[in-house]
Design a protein around this motif. Structure first.
Motif, PDB file in Angstrom:
ATOM      1  N   VAL A  43       0.858  -1.169   0.000  1.00 31.56           N
ATOM      2  CA  VAL A  43       0.000   0.000   0.000  1.00 31.56           C
ATOM      3  C   VAL A  43       0.899   1.225   0.000  1.00 31.56           C
ATOM      4  O   VAL A  43       1.793   1.355   0.826  1.00 31.56           O
ATOM      5  CB  VAL A  43      -0.924   0.017   1.236  1.00 31.56           C
ATOM      6  CG1 VAL A  43      -1.710   1.308   1.295  1.00 31.56           C
ATOM      7  CG2 VAL A  43      -1.834  -1.172   1.223  1.00 31.56           C
ATOM      8  N   TYR A  44       0.667   2.113  -0.957  1.00 31.87           N
ATOM      9  CA  TYR A  44       1.426   3.352  -1.041  1.00 31.87           C
ATOM     10  C   TYR A  44       0.507   4.505  -0.672  1.00 31.87           C
ATOM     11  O   TYR A  44      -0.598   4.624  -1.169  1.00 31.87           O
ATOM     12  CB  TYR A  44       1.972   3.555  -2.460  1.00 31.87           C
ATOM     13  CG  TYR A  44       2.983   2.497  -2.843  1.00 31.87           C
ATOM     14  CD1 TYR A  44       4.295   2.583  -2.403  1.00 31.87           C
ATOM     15  CD2 TYR A  44       2.616   1.408  -3.616  1.00 31.87           C
ATOM     16  CE1 TYR A  44       5.224   1.607  -2.744  1.00 31.87           C
ATOM     17  CE2 TYR A  44       3.523   0.433  -3.962  1.00 31.87           C
ATOM     18  CZ  TYR A  44       4.824   0.541  -3.522  1.00 31.87           C
ATOM     19  OH  TYR A  44       5.729  -0.417  -3.851  1.00 31.87           O
ATOM     20  N   LEU A  45       1.019   5.344   0.182  1.00 32.34           N
ATOM     21  CA  LEU A  45       0.253   6.497   0.652  1.00 32.34           C
ATOM     22  C   LEU A  45       0.772   7.738  -0.059  1.00 32.34           C
ATOM     23  O   LEU A  45       1.941   8.085   0.037  1.00 32.34           O
ATOM     24  CB  LEU A  45       0.435   6.639   2.166  1.00 32.34           C
ATOM     25  CG  LEU A  45      -0.547   7.486   2.900  1.00 32.34           C
ATOM     26  CD1 LEU A  45      -1.943   6.885   2.782  1.00 32.34           C
ATOM     27  CD2 LEU A  45      -0.172   7.575   4.355  1.00 32.34           C
ATOM     28  N   VAL A  46      -0.107   8.403  -0.805  1.00 32.47           N
ATOM     29  CA  VAL A  46       0.269   9.605  -1.545  1.00 32.47           C
ATOM     30  C   VAL A  46      -0.327  10.802  -0.799  1.00 32.47           C
ATOM     31  O   VAL A  46      -1.536  10.895  -0.613  1.00 32.47           O
ATOM     32  CB  VAL A  46      -0.268   9.550  -2.990  1.00 32.47           C
ATOM     33  CG1 VAL A  46       0.090  10.818  -3.728  1.00 32.47           C
ATOM     34  CG2 VAL A  46       0.257   8.313  -3.700  1.00 32.47           C
ATOM     35  N   ILE A  47       0.561  11.704  -0.405  1.00 31.30           N
ATOM     36  CA  ILE A  47       0.130  12.874   0.343  1.00 31.30           C
ATOM     37  C   ILE A  47       0.301  14.099  -0.541  1.00 31.30           C
ATOM     38  O   ILE A  47       1.377  14.349  -1.085  1.00 31.30           O
ATOM     39  CB  ILE A  47       0.941  13.036   1.644  1.00 31.30           C
ATOM     40  CG1 ILE A  47       0.755  11.803   2.528  1.00 31.30           C
ATOM     41  CG2 ILE A  47       0.534  14.304   2.369  1.00 31.30           C
ATOM     42  CD1 ILE A  47       1.635  11.785   3.739  1.00 31.30           C
ATOM     43  N   ASP A  48      -0.759  14.874  -0.699  1.00 30.10           N
ATOM     44  CA  ASP A  48      -0.735  16.073  -1.518  1.00 30.10           C
ATOM     45  C   ASP A  48      -0.196  17.226  -0.687  1.00 30.10           C
ATOM     46  O   ASP A  48      -0.820  17.669   0.275  1.00 30.10           O
ATOM     47  CB  ASP A  48      -2.155  16.383  -2.012  1.00 30.10           C
ATOM     48  CG  ASP A  48      -2.176  17.574  -2.954  1.00 30.10           C
ATOM     49  OD1 ASP A  48      -1.101  17.933  -3.480  1.00 30.10           O
ATOM     50  OD2 ASP A  48      -3.275  18.116  -3.176  1.00 30.10           O
TER      51      ASP A  48
END
Length: 102
Positions: free
Chosen positions: A90-95
């Protein structure tokens, strides 16, 4: 003419009535000012109540979905708790662009 008006306002009953009216309007525990504050607080609480009733309705619908469908449970767990299946990444992409513009 002026003395008649002055006598009416100097009358002890008129002074008592005016003092009583001022006390009731400004200083009493159920004064007009207090009532206005209470009405404002009541309106605020009514809006808060409507908000929470709407949230309860949304949560009830979500609860019914989760109890009836196992795919909804999996979707909910993945989105809210970042759970994953075995052998899955699971990859968490933070804007961060929103932070720069503030």
């Amino acid at each position: 003419m002026f003395t008649k008006i002055l006598k009416i306002f100097i009358n002890k009953y008129t002074i008592t009535l005016v003092a009583f009216a001022v006390w009731m309007i400004l200083f009493d525990s159920s004064s007009i000012l207090s009532r206005m504050k209470y009405r404002e607080k009541l309106n605020s609480l009514k809006q808060e109540k409507q908000f929470f009733l709407e949230e309860i309705r949304k949560d009830s619908i979500l609860s019914q979905k989760l109890l009836s469908d196992s795919t909804e449970i999996e979707k909910f767990a993945r989105e809210n708790y970042l759970m994953k299946k075995d052998k899955e990444d699971v990859y968490l992409v933070i804007d961060t662009t929103a932070d720069r513009h503030q």
